[in-house]
Structures are given as C-alpha cells and as structure tokens.
Design a protein around this motif. Structure first.
Motif, short mmCIF file in Angstrom:
data_model
loop_
_atom_site.label_atom_id
_atom_site.label_comp_id
_atom_site.label_asym_id
_atom_site.label_seq_id
_atom_site.Cartn_x
_atom_site.Cartn_y
_atom_site.Cartn_z
N ILE A 1 -26.05 -17.95 44.85
CA ILE A 1 -24.98 -17.78 45.97
C ILE A 1 -23.75 -17.37 45.69
CG2 ILE A 1 -26.25 -19.90 47.18
CD1 ILE A 1 -24.32 -21.96 45.77
N ALA A 2 -22.93 -16.97 46.91
CA ALA A 2 -21.56 -16.46 46.42
C ALA A 2 -20.79 -17.61 46.10
CB ALA A 2 -21.14 -15.71 48.07
N ARG A 3 -19.75 -17.13 45.67
CA ARG A 3 -18.38 -17.97 45.14
C ARG A 3 -17.06 -17.57 45.56
NH1 ARG A 3 -19.42 -14.73 40.81
NH2 ARG A 3 -17.59 -13.78 39.79
N LEU A 4 -16.02 -18.41 45.84
CA LEU A 4 -14.81 -18.25 46.30
C LEU A 4 -13.93 -17.52 45.15
CD1 LEU A 4 -14.17 -21.35 48.33
CD2 LEU A 4 -15.19 -19.19 48.93
N SER A 5 -13.39 -16.48 45.48
CA SER A 5 -12.46 -15.95 44.54
C SER A 5 -10.92 -16.46 44.46
CB SER A 5 -12.37 -14.54 44.50
OG SER A 5 -11.51 -13.88 43.84
N ALA A 6 -10.43 -16.83 43.40
CA ALA A 6 -8.99 -17.36 43.24
C ALA A 6 -8.64 -18.39 44.27
CB ALA A 6 -8.11 -16.12 43.74
N VAL A 7 -9.18 -19.51 43.90
CA VAL A 7 -9.17 -20.61 44.83
C VAL A 7 -8.00 -21.51 44.26
CG1 VAL A 7 -10.41 -22.81 45.83
CG2 VAL A 7 -11.47 -20.74 45.63
N GLY B 1 -5.09 -36.45 55.47
CA GLY B 1 -6.78 -36.50 55.08
C GLY B 1 -6.81 -35.20 55.18
N LEU B 2 -6.03 -34.29 54.97
CA LEU B 2 -6.33 -32.81 54.88
C LEU B 2 -6.27 -32.31 53.55
CD1 LEU B 2 -7.34 -30.16 56.30
CD2 LEU B 2 -4.77 -29.85 56.77
N ASN B 3 -7.26 -31.61 52.91
CA ASN B 3 -7.15 -30.86 51.63
C ASN B 3 -7.20 -29.30 52.07
OD1 ASN B 3 -8.63 -29.45 49.17
ND2 ASN B 3 -7.60 -31.43 48.34
N VAL B 4 -6.25 -28.64 51.53
CA VAL B 4 -6.30 -27.27 51.90
C VAL B 4 -6.49 -26.29 50.47
CG1 VAL B 4 -4.73 -25.59 53.05
CG2 VAL B 4 -4.51 -27.90 53.51
N SER B 5 -7.03 -25.23 50.85
CA SER B 5 -7.48 -24.48 49.63
C SER B 5 -7.14 -23.03 50.19
CB SER B 5 -8.86 -24.51 49.39
OG SER B 5 -9.21 -25.88 48.58
N LEU B 6 -6.50 -22.28 49.48
CA LEU B 6 -6.32 -20.91 49.53
C LEU B 6 -7.17 -19.84 48.85
CD1 LEU B 6 -4.25 -18.60 50.75
CD2 LEU B 6 -2.82 -18.74 48.82
N CYS B 7 -7.92 -19.04 49.49
CA CYS B 7 -9.00 -18.35 48.97
C CYS B 7 -8.58 -16.87 49.16
CB CYS B 7 -10.35 -18.60 49.72
SG CYS B 7 -11.01 -20.48 49.56
N ASP B 8 -8.76 -16.13 47.76
CA ASP B 8 -8.68 -14.50 48.17
C ASP B 8 -9.49 -13.95 48.82
OD1 ASP B 8 -7.59 -12.17 47.66
OD2 ASP B 8 -8.08 -12.07 45.69
N SER B 9 -10.92 -14.10 48.39
CA SER B 9 -12.08 -13.61 49.13
C SER B 9 -13.22 -14.24 48.65
CB SER B 9 -12.13 -12.07 48.92
OG SER B 9 -12.15 -12.03 47.28
N VAL B 10 -14.50 -13.80 49.17
CA VAL B 10 -15.66 -14.26 48.76
C VAL B 10 -16.34 -13.41 47.93
CG1 VAL B 10 -18.08 -15.10 49.57
CG2 VAL B 10 -15.88 -15.77 50.64
N VAL B 11 -16.87 -13.74 46.79
CA VAL B 11 -17.36 -12.82 45.61
C VAL B 11 -18.84 -13.03 46.05
CG1 VAL B 11 -17.73 -12.13 43.41
CG2 VAL B 11 -15.60 -13.21 44.10
N PRO B 12 -19.47 -11.85 46.40
CA PRO B 12 -21.01 -11.87 46.71
C PRO B 12 -21.90 -11.98 45.56
CG PRO B 12 -20.30 -9.68 47.11
CD PRO B 12 -19.18 -10.50 46.80
N PRO B 13 -22.91 -12.56 45.48
CA PRO B 13 -23.82 -12.63 44.22
C PRO B 13 -24.10 -11.29 43.82
CG PRO B 13 -25.17 -13.26 46.25
CD PRO B 13 -23.66 -13.21 46.61
N SER B 14 -24.50 -10.82 42.84
CA SER B 14 -25.02 -9.66 41.93
C SER B 14 -26.23 -10.14 41.34
CB SER B 14 -23.69 -9.21 41.26
OG SER B 14 -24.19 -7.79 40.63
N PRO B 15 -27.21 -9.32 41.47
CA PRO B 15 -27.34 -8.59 42.84
C PRO B 15 -27.59 -9.54 43.87
CG PRO B 15 -29.33 -8.66 41.56
CD PRO B 15 -28.46 -9.33 40.65
N ALA B 16 -27.28 -9.02 45.15
CA ALA B 16 -27.27 -9.78 46.59
C ALA B 16 -28.70 -9.96 46.55
CB ALA B 16 -26.75 -9.09 47.53
N GLY B 17 -29.03 -11.26 47.17
CA GLY B 17 -30.57 -11.52 47.71
C GLY B 17 -30.83 -11.99 49.14
N TYR B 18 -31.54 -11.34 49.89
CA TYR B 18 -31.67 -11.73 51.00
C TYR B 18 -32.90 -12.40 51.12
CZ TYR B 18 -32.66 -10.89 55.83
OH TYR B 18 -32.96 -11.11 57.47
N VAL B 19 -32.59 -13.77 51.83
CA VAL B 19 -33.79 -14.75 52.14
C VAL B 19 -34.14 -14.56 53.66
CG1 VAL B 19 -34.34 -17.12 51.99
CG2 VAL B 19 -32.72 -16.13 50.45
#
Length: 865
Positions: A553-559, A490-508
């Motif tokens: 929103i940000a996205r995952l890099s190299a998933v 019941g476990l799904n594993v993902s290897l993520c390189d890093s988190v790519v922030p949005p460009s331009p970054a928005g603050y809420v």
C-alpha cells in the motif's frame, strides 16, 4: 437691545441667532424687535419663542446623541457560520439569487434552501450561544442580517442528494406532462386531479415512506428483506417467513397515478395528436418513472445501511473503534486582503477527515476524535486513502494501546469503493498489529454526517484566523490556522507533502465492486453483501482475488503532526434520563430531562420523519452522530386514526389487542402476486452504454459552439428538452424517442468537449513577461470595462450575433446562401419564432419567407460591418 442686535447680526449660524433672539422673544412684540433687527421674519420670531418655551431663554438645546454600535467581525462571522451550517440549510443549490449591497452592487449567490424561518433561526442561535458562553449580536441585528442574506425557505426537505433531487424533479416533469394532456384533450379537471395526486405522492416519499419501511413486512414496498434480496444469488438473499399479500394504499397511489398518466398518453393517438408529441411525452414519462423508483429504492437502502452503523456503535468497547472517512470539500486559498486578480484561478487544497468513535466502558458515553490530513499535492484516489488508513491506525495504536479491532464506514466515492481500498484495509491493519473487522459503505449522502459537521467547525476556526490578519494560501498555512488559538478540540492535524505510491504499483480487481455494500474480513477470506444483513453473504477466498504477489500500500511522505500525539478524545455528552421514564430500546437516545412549561425544545432533528427534538444544540449533535432516529407518521388517514383510537380504547379491557403497525389493506382474496419483484431496491450494475451517433454528436457540438460564441453557455437541461422538438432542414423530427438524451449524458459530453478545447488552447498560449503584463494592466481593465458597457448596450438595441434557431446558426447559413435548404414548414416555424409577420404570404414558395428572414438577419451586427 443694541448689544443683542449686534450679537444677532454677527452670529454665524441660525442656531446661535435663535438662541440669542429667544432672550427677548417672549417679552417684546414682533414689530418692536424689528426696530433693531430689520430683516427679521415672523417665522424666525415665532421659532425663537418656541425655543424659549422648550429650552429656556438663551439656553442651548440638548445635543442629539447619535449612538454608533460597534459590531465585531467575529460576531458576524459566528452567526454566518451558524446560518450556513447543514443544520439550517441544505447545501445543494438550485439556481441563483441576487443580493444587493448598500452601494447598489449586486452579488449573485447560489439559491440554497433554508429549513427554518428567521425567528426560529435566531431563537436557536441565541440558545446555542448561551451554551457556549459567547456574546452574540442583538436580536434585531440578527434578524436584519437574515433579511439581507436571504434564501429560499422550504418544508419537508429530505432529499437534496442527487438521487433524491432527480426524483423530486421527476414529479415536476410529470406535472408538466399532465398539464399538456389536460390542455390537449383530457380536460383541466383531470389535469388538476392528477397534479394533486402527484403532489401527494411526492410528499409521501419525502416524509412517511421511511416510517413505513420495516425489516420484515407483508407489504412488498415496505419489506427490506424482500426489496434487497437478489433473486438470482442465494448468497445475497434472505427468505421471508411471510407472504407479501398486503398493499399500502399510499404506495399504490404512487403507482396508480403513474399508470394513469401513461394511459392518458396512449389515448393521444386517437385524438389527432402528432406522433412526435406522443413520443416526447412517453420519453419524459418513462424517465420520470425511473427516477421516482430510484428515489424510492434509495430511501429504503439508506435506512437499511444505517443499521450497520448502529450495530457497530452497540458493539464498541475499549479494544475497538469506528472510523468514518470522507474527503472534505477542497479549501480555496484566501488572503486577509485579497484583490480581484488573486481571487480568480484558484486551486483548492485537498484535505481528508477521519472521525474515530470509541467506548471505554459499557456504561460510559461515546468519545470522538478527528484526524485531519492536509496535502500539499495529492490525487484523491485509492492509494491516498490506503496511506491515510495506515497513518490513522498507527496514531490510534499509540493513543489506545489496547486497540485490537477497527471498523470502517465510507461513502460511495470511487477512491473508497474499489478493490485496492478493500484489500488495502487488511494491509493497513496488519502493519499496525490490529484487525480490520468490517468495512461498510453508506448510500449516497447517507452516512458521513460526522465528517461534514467537523469540517464545518474547522472552517469556522480558519475564518477566525483569517479575520485576525493572516493569510491561508498554502497547505502549511492551513495547518497553522487549524492549530491557532489552541486548535480545535479533539482534532489532530497532519501536514502531508504527498502520497508515495507503492513500487511496483499493484492493481487489485474485485468483480462486482460497484454493488458491494458491506465487507467482513476473515483470516483467509472476505465476505461481501449487496445490502446489510440480507443473506449469508458471498465468501471470497483471498487466494481467488487478483492480488499481486508483491502487493503493497502507499504511504504518506513528510508527515508532520501538529503537536505531540496525546489522547484527544472528547466525550459525546448526553443528559441523564429521569428514572421514571423507561427506555424502549438500548439504541434509542435517552429522553431529555423534564423541562419547565416555559422552555421548549428548539432543535428538531433534520431527518425527515424523525420526531426527536432537543433543547441543546450539543444534544442534537450527539443524536446525529451516534443516535437512532425515531420516526412517526407525518400525516395519517381517517382509517389510521380510527384503528389507533380503537386499539387504545380496548387496551385496558382485553389481554390481547390486535396491533396495526402499518397503513395496509389486507387482501380479501388469496395471496396475490405483487407488481414489485424481489430485489427491486438493489443497486444496479453499470450496463454497457451505447455510443452517441454522429447526428447526436453534431447537434450537441453545434449547441456547445453557439454557447461559446455568444458567451451564454448551453444548459444541459434545456438542450435535453430541445432535442425532443428539434427538426432538420426539411422540417422532420431530427431524433426519435430512442435517440433522446438525458441532461446527465449531455453534461458529460459538454465536459469532454470543454476539456479538449482547454487542452488545445493551452498548447498555443503566448508567453508574456511580468513587466509587460504589469504595464498593460490598467489599460486592459479600462478597455474591458468599456467593452462590457458597449456589449450591454448593443445587446439591448439590436439582435445578438449569432442569431440561432435550435442548433442552426442562421447568420452563418445566410452568409453561405443556405437558407433555401429549409423546407417551407421549417421557414414558417423560424419566422414565427422570431415574430416575423407572414400572414399575407399566400404562395407556397420559399422565396417570400427567405426574403423576410434575410431582412431580419441583416439587423445582426455581423452584417453591419
């Protein structure tokens, strides 16, 4: 005889000689045998006769069989995983405990709290292993492991989160205050009585208070609507259809004992007690009162917020799913064979868990699936959470094409309770064609147990992978460990390189986000609550929220996922209930099947006040993940038992029987005003904090530097207590009660000082080549060991440098001839502290005290050079 004597003399061992001698020992006399064996002793002759009787003449003795049991490391690790699981221990340590190995080596470990006695742990483990078809160690071996892997055993351990632990410590502090008042003037009988009342109040908050709490109640301490309604905002307020004129005598007892202690402190002014001592006790009492009330409010909020989880589970269908999110504790890299140099200076691997729960049909059991994201580099912030949300919903959409609605449950971490995460959840759902319906926050340590239990299972799987001879030093190796041996069910594993922030970054920015407990999403608005189900909620149009026009929103890099995505939901099985036992509530767990008289329900729910217990560990896990706690009183008064017995006897005689749901005392007079105000259990917003004064900063900095110099770092709790009695050079009180600081404030200040120190130290680190470090490694180890031995010996034979009193470095002051700045009163206190005899000094001058103090300080190593 000549032949036997020759064989006897040429035998190499006494066992062989005894065997030869036994041939004739029972036939001839001792003096006869000595004619051929002159050096034979009476003892050996008698032993040979015994050998002939026991084994026979010339027969070799039976060999002694030494059986060595082979113990698999996997079996040991399996049991260690069980006894360190949240079901057996509470994770929060208090102090340290020393464990001694067979080599006399001493290992210091956190002194965790174990909830069960060893015999119960072994019984539960053996029953659990039979269910899993795993061959365990023997019962004696398991008990031996528990005896060497010791821990503290406590009862009634609900609150070991930080709010509850602070409340429990507050009762201990009040017991110290009561003891001091009793020693001073109140009397030891009074102190004993108040201590007993404090212990009873502590037990009540730990156990029975949760049983008394109800949605509505005429007792203001128990009524959730009254306690969680904001008196200043109608959107967060629910009107009660009853008056709060009743009182609970056990809740009143808590208030009464606190009031009694305050009155005792106020009487100190008329009993020749110094004003400094009075202020100190008032400060401790006030802080303890605040911590106790915060603990009480935390317990009430936890029960109320748990209703949100139960309501979502009841509403799940084939088109909806509940997602519980949490960052697992960072995994420290490990090798199969690891040296000391590899152990120190590790950086943990960040990994996140999301537990999805669904129900494919109304009459089917719940199903769960876990998504794990392992990061090679990541900041545990709001953009990372938003990226994980998008990825998980996208994977669920592939597994469940009919998915339309998503519910979230998160804890109070800043990465979750933020405007970016609350608004980002909308974008995460829209990007995958689903609707995020709700986002609920649990109270601290009160709603993410499913993630913690799954993390414990994954860590146990990784340890098995390590024992097979593999290393887990990088994120990619950690993913390989999770996927090994078929992976964790019941476990799904993902290897993520890093988190790519949005460009331009928005603050809420969302005003009052720290008090938000529940969020409901609409098409053009969000509705927020301070407490679940209390009031209509505040409707906030999205147009009024400070959302950037190009918000992304940000996205995952190299998933990279572990394997082809498939439906890995596993059923949370439950045992069918007997038809003869009706259900009291749809939420309540089905009762277990009837058991024989010989069987017993081993696994009791660890939640305080809950009476549920199970025969199988899987049933307990299901109850903790998606069941409802059934609470009952742990202790009842005589009046409670009388009322319940009276109602039971009248039940068959009258159609209407009065119901006594709570331990209350009705008011004889008209409705009176309660001491608790509406909204007393709500979370408080963070108020502006006053900056530390220069005097406070100087005192704390001196304490910190002394700890750095001596190697014995200052304990913030001890520093907070020493501030209450600290005196300046003239002997006057250094701080007033308004300037006292708590241990939490001092911890933050020390952390900032350490961060500045490390930053400045790293800027002056010399560069050393690898070859030089390798060549000098052995010499450094030898010199380090010698220095440690020398320091240990010197610490036991002479005074340790620097010699300090409160925040003053006496060695430094003596070197600069500043001891004369102390007053006579202060010099007396210093001499008394270091056991320097000053009874023969009769003159009111500083010189005699300074002279004796200098003679003592000259023993320090800094003056022996």
């Amino acid at each position: 005889m000549v032949a036997l004597a020759e064989c006897y003399m040429n035998a190499s061992t006494w066992q062989a000689r005894r065997q030869i001698l036994s041939i004739v020992a029972d036939k001839l006399q001792f003096r006869t045998v000595r004619r051929w064996i002159p050096d034979l002793t009476r003892y050996r002759f008698t032993t040979a006769r015994e050998h002939a009787i026991r084994y026979g003449r010339g027969v070799p003795p039976d060999p002694q069989v030494h059986i060595k049991m082979f113990v698999s490391q996997t079996q040991v690790d399996h049991f260690l995983d069980f006894i360190t699981s949240p079901h057996v221990i509470q994770d929060l340590p208090f102090g340290e405990r020393s464990l001694t190995l067979s080599t006399k080596e001493v290992i210091s470990v956190p002194n965790v709290v174990r909830m069960l006695i060893p015999e119960s742990i072994v019984r539960q483990y053996l029953a659990c292993r039979e269910e899993c078809n795993f061959k365990p160690l023997s019962r004696r071996a398991l008990l031996n492991i528990l005896s060497v892997c010791s821990a503290s055993v406590r009862k009634s351990l609900q609150g070991l989160d930080y709010i509850s632990s602070a409340g429990a410590e507050a009762f201990d502090d009040l017991c110290d205050v009561v003891q001091r008042l009793g020693d001073s003037f109140m009397g030891m009988s009074w102190a004993k009585e108040q201590s007993e009342r404090l212990r009873a109040a502590k037990r009540y908050l730990k156990s029975d208070f949760k049983v008394h709490v109800a949605k509505t109640s005429t007792v203001p301490d128990h009524c959730r609507q009254y306690a969680l309604s904001d008196p200043c905002d109608k959107d967060y307020q629910s009107a009660c259809d009853h008056t709060h004129q009743d009182t609970c005598h056990r809740c009143e007892e808590v208030t009464a004992v606190l009031h009694e202690i305050d009155e005792g402190i106020q009487r100190m002014s008329s009993n020749n007690v110094s004003e400094d001592t009075r202020e100190e006790l008032f400060f401790v009492s006030d802080q303890s009162r605040q911590n106790i009330l915060a603990w009480k409010a935390h317990l009430l909020r936890s029960i109320n917020q748990d209703d949100a989880r139960l309501d979502v589970l009841d509403s799940l269908d084939e088109t909806s799913v509940l997602l519980i999110e949490d960052w697992a504790m960072k995994f420290l890299p490990r090798k199969y064979r690891e040296s000391q140099t590899d152990w120190f200076g590790k950086r943990g691997i960040s990994w996140h868990l999301t537990v999805a729960t669904r129900r494919m049909a109304p009459d089917q059991d719940l199903e769960m699936m876990t998504f794990s994201h392992v990061f090679q580099s990541c900041n545990q912030d709001s953009p990372a959470v938003q990226a994980i949300m998008t990825d998980v919903i996208g994977k669920l959409k592939q597994v469940m094409p009919t998915l339309c609605t998503v519910y979230y449950r998160q804890d109070n971490a800043g990465c979750y309770r933020s405007g970016g995460t609350i608004i980002g959840a909308i974008q995460a759902g829209k990007s995958n064609g689903v609707t995020v319906q709700r986002l609920d926050f649990s109270d601290p340590q009160g709603g993410k147990g499913a993630c913690d239990r799954k993390a414990a299972t994954v860590k146990a799987h990784i340890r098995v992978y390590l024992n097979e001879g593999h290393d887990v030093e990088r994120a990619s190796q950690m993913v390989e460990a999770m996927q090994s041996s078929g992976g964790v069910p019941g476990l799904n594993v993902s290897l993520c390189d890093s988190v790519v922030p949005p460009s331009p970054a928005g603050y809420v920015k969302l005003d009052g986000v720290s008090t938000v407990a529940n969020v409901e999403y609409g098409n053009t608005y969000i509705r927020v609550w301070k407490a679940y189900g209390i009031g209509p909620g505040k409707k906030i149009p999205l147009s009024k929220v400070n959302i950037p026009a190009n918000f992304q929103i940000a996205r995952l890099s190299a998933v990279s996922s572990d394997k082809e995505l498939c439906d890995q939901f596993s059923t949370v099985k439950s045992r069918k209930a007997p038809t003869s036992i009706p259900f009291k509530s749809a939420r309540e767990d089905p009762p277990p099947a009837s058991l024989s008289s010989e069987s017993s329900e081993l696994y009791a729910c660890p939640e305080e006040g809950c009476t549920k217990s199970y025969q199988r560990f899987s049933a307990l896990r299901r109850h903790l993940d998606c069941g409802k706690h059934v609470r009952a009183l742990e202790s009842e008064t005589m009046l409670d038992k009388a009322v319940r017995g009276y109602a039971a006897r009248l039940e068959g005689q009258f159609a209407s029987v009065p119901q006594f749901g709570e331990d209350t005392i009705s008011a004889d007079a008209p409705a009176r005003q309660s001491g608790l105000q509406m909204g007393w259990a709500l979370r408080l917003t963070q108020t502006s904090r006053a900056r530390f004064s220069d005097k406070q900063k100087e005192y704390l900095t001196n304490k910190f530097l002394i700890g750095e110099t001596t190697g014995q770092k200052a304990n913030p709790v001890h520093v907070a207590r020493s501030m209450m009695t600290a005196r300046d050079e003239t002997g006057k009180r250094m701080f007033s009660s308004e300037e006292f600081l708590t241990a939490k404030q001092i911890t933050s200040f020390f952390w900032r000082l350490a961060a500045k120190r490390n930053l400045s130290a790293h800027s002056h680190v010399p560069v050393v080549s690898d070859e030089e470090e390798e060549e000098d490694g052995e010499a450094v180890n030898i010199e380090t060991a010698f220095c440690e031995l020398r320091d240990h010996v010197m610490a036991n034979v002479q005074a340790t440098h620097p010699i300090c009193f409160q925040s003053y470095n006496l060695c430094h002051m003596m070197s600069n001839s500043k001891l004369s700045s102390f007053s006579i009163t202060m010099l007396k206190d210093i001499c008394e502290y270091f056991l320097i005899d000053t009874e023969d000094i009769t003159t009111k001058r500083k010189a005699p005290y300074i002279s004796r103090l200098e003679n003592f300080l000259k023993q320090c190593s800094c003056f022996q050079r």
